[in-house]
Scaffold this motif. Structure first.
Motif, PDB file in Angstrom:
ATOM      1  N   GLN A  85       0.836  -1.206   0.000  1.00  0.00           N
ATOM      2  CA  GLN A  85       0.000   0.000   0.000  1.00  0.00           C
ATOM      3  C   GLN A  85       0.870   1.253   0.000  1.00  0.00           C
ATOM      4  N   VAL A  86       1.878   1.273   0.851  1.00  0.00           N
ATOM      5  CA  VAL A  86       2.788   2.425   0.908  1.00  0.00           C
ATOM      6  C   VAL A  86       3.519   2.573  -0.423  1.00  0.00           C
ATOM      7  N   GLY A  87       3.985   1.451  -0.971  1.00  0.00           N
ATOM      8  CA  GLY A  87       4.669   1.488  -2.261  1.00  0.00           C
ATOM      9  C   GLY A  87       3.787   2.042  -3.361  1.00  0.00           C
ATOM     10  N   ASN A  88       2.521   1.627  -3.366  1.00  0.00           N
ATOM     11  CA  ASN A  88       1.585   2.142  -4.371  1.00  0.00           C
ATOM     12  C   ASN A  88       1.353   3.629  -4.196  1.00  0.00           C
ATOM     13  N   GLN A  89       1.187   4.077  -2.953  1.00  0.00           N
ATOM     14  CA  GLN A  89       0.960   5.498  -2.697  1.00  0.00           C
ATOM     15  C   GLN A  89       2.166   6.323  -3.124  1.00  0.00           C
ATOM     16  N   VAL A  90       3.345   5.877  -2.732  1.00  0.00           N
ATOM     17  CA  VAL A  90       4.562   6.605  -3.108  1.00  0.00           C
ATOM     18  C   VAL A  90       4.723   6.595  -4.625  1.00  0.00           C
ATOM     19  N   GLY A  91       4.490   5.441  -5.234  1.00  0.00           N
ATOM     20  CA  GLY A  91       4.586   5.339  -6.687  1.00  0.00           C
ATOM     21  C   GLY A  91       3.623   6.284  -7.382  1.00  0.00           C
ATOM     22  N   ASN A  92       2.391   6.348  -6.883  1.00  0.00           N
ATOM     23  CA  ASN A  92       1.397   7.250  -7.483  1.00  0.00           C
ATOM     24  C   ASN A  92       1.798   8.705  -7.303  1.00  0.00           C
ATOM     25  N   GLN A  93       2.247   9.061  -6.099  1.00  0.00           N
ATOM     26  CA  GLN A  93       2.630  10.454  -5.853  1.00  0.00           C
ATOM     27  C   GLN A  93       3.824  10.854  -6.718  1.00  0.00           C
ATOM     28  N   VAL A  94       4.831  10.014  -6.740  1.00  0.00           N
ATOM     29  CA  VAL A  94       6.017  10.324  -7.550  1.00  0.00           C
ATOM     30  C   VAL A  94       5.633  10.356  -9.022  1.00  0.00           C
ATOM     31  N   GLY A  95       4.835   9.381  -9.447  1.00  0.00           N
ATOM     32  CA  GLY A  95       4.390   9.338 -10.839  1.00  0.00           C
ATOM     33  C   GLY A  95       3.630  10.597 -11.225  1.00  0.00           C
ATOM     34  N   ASN A  96       2.720  11.034 -10.353  1.00  0.00           N
ATOM     35  CA  ASN A  96       1.960  12.255 -10.634  1.00  0.00           C
ATOM     36  C   ASN A  96       2.867  13.475 -10.707  1.00  0.00           C
ATOM     37  N   GLN A  97       3.794  13.583  -9.770  1.00  0.00           N
ATOM     38  CA  GLN A  97       4.699  14.734  -9.765  1.00  0.00           C
ATOM     39  C   GLN A  97       5.580  14.745 -11.009  1.00  0.00           C
ATOM     40  N   VAL A  98       6.144  13.604 -11.336  1.00  0.00           N
ATOM     41  CA  VAL A  98       7.015  13.530 -12.508  1.00  0.00           C
ATOM     42  C   VAL A  98       6.208  13.824 -13.768  1.00  0.00           C
ATOM     43  N   ARG A  99       5.017  13.227 -13.870  1.00  0.00           N
ATOM     44  CA  ARG A  99       4.170  13.469 -15.045  1.00  0.00           C
ATOM     45  C   ARG A  99       3.849  14.950 -15.181  1.00  0.00           C
ATOM     46  N   ASP A 100       3.452  15.585 -14.072  1.00  0.00           N
ATOM     47  CA  ASP A 100       3.115  17.010 -14.102  1.00  0.00           C
ATOM     48  C   ASP A 100       4.327  17.853 -14.493  1.00  0.00           C
ATOM     49  N   GLN A 101       5.476  17.551 -13.914  1.00  0.00           N
ATOM     50  CA  GLN A 101       6.676  18.331 -14.218  1.00  0.00           C
ATOM     51  C   GLN A 101       7.090  18.163 -15.679  1.00  0.00           C
ATOM     52  N   VAL A 102       7.082  16.937 -16.150  1.00  0.00           N
ATOM     53  CA  VAL A 102       7.458  16.690 -17.541  1.00  0.00           C
ATOM     54  C   VAL A 102       6.460  17.361 -18.474  1.00  0.00           C
ATOM     55  N   TRP A 103       5.171  17.223 -18.179  1.00  0.00           N
ATOM     56  CA  TRP A 103       4.142  17.845 -19.024  1.00  0.00           C
ATOM     57  C   TRP A 103       4.334  19.359 -19.057  1.00  0.00           C
ATOM     58  N   ASN A 104       4.545  19.958 -17.900  1.00  0.00           N
ATOM     59  CA  ASN A 104       4.731  21.415 -17.862  1.00  0.00           C
ATOM     60  C   ASN A 104       5.980  21.835 -18.632  1.00  0.00           C
ATOM     61  N   GLN A 105       7.067  21.128 -18.466  1.00  0.00           N
ATOM     62  CA  GLN A 105       8.298  21.479 -19.175  1.00  0.00           C
ATOM     63  C   GLN A 105       8.133  21.328 -20.681  1.00  0.00           C
ATOM     64  N   VAL A 106       7.568  20.208 -21.093  1.00  0.00           N
ATOM     65  CA  VAL A 106       7.376  19.980 -22.527  1.00  0.00           C
ATOM     66  C   VAL A 106       6.407  21.012 -23.086  1.00  0.00           C
ATOM     67  N   TRP A 107       5.300  21.234 -22.399  1.00  0.00           N
ATOM     68  CA  TRP A 107       4.293  22.190 -22.873  1.00  0.00           C
ATOM     69  C   TRP A 107       4.893  23.588 -22.984  1.00  0.00           C
TER      70      TRP A 107
END
Length: 138
Positions: A85-107
């Motif tokens: 459960q902790v791994g999934n939560q951390v994975g989701n949070q990191v995934g969301n942050q990385v996705r948002d950062q990459v999307w913002n940079q690319v955009w």
């Protein structure tokens, strides 16, 4: 030529029909040893266990794991569920942050490049057409 009979080689082997008193006594001792190992509580030497696990991982060329000690099979299952459960939560949070950062940079980069290129071209074309039309009409 007749086939050789396998029964001759089998007859040389003695079939075990009974255990000796020593074997029966040893069987009882061995059974008790393993039952005690499973059902009698003995505290674990956590330092030695941790060192053994870390040595094994290092020997296999793997990163040392986080070692957890629990008091029962149920505790092991609960710990595994909690870690997942902790791994999934951390994975989701990191995934969301990385996705948002990459999307913002690319955009931002693509948007800036497209705006600069297209904006300059459109501005030049529109400006030239307006100048030409106004110049022709005046």
């Amino acid at each position: 030529m007749p086939a050789k009979s396998k029964s001759k080689s089998k007859s040389k082997i003695k079939k075990l029909t009974a255990l000796t008193p020593e074997q029966v006594a040893l069987m009882a001792i061995t059974r008790k040893k393993w039952l005690d190992r499973v059902f009698k509580y003995k505290p674990i030497d956590k330092v030695a266990a941790r060192e053994g696990v870390e040595w094994l991982y290092e020997f296999c060329g793997l990163r040392k794991p986080e070692v957890l000690f629990v008091s029962s099979p149920l505790g092991a299952k609960l710990a595994a569920n909690w870690l997942n459960q902790v791994g999934n939560q951390v994975g989701n949070q990191v995934g969301n942050q990385v996705r948002d950062q990459v999307w913002n940079q690319v955009w931002n980069q693509v948007g800036d490049q497209v705006w600069n290129q297209v904006g300059d071209q459109v501005w030049n074309q529109v400006g030239n057409q307006v100048r030409n039309q106004v110049g022709n009409q005046v």
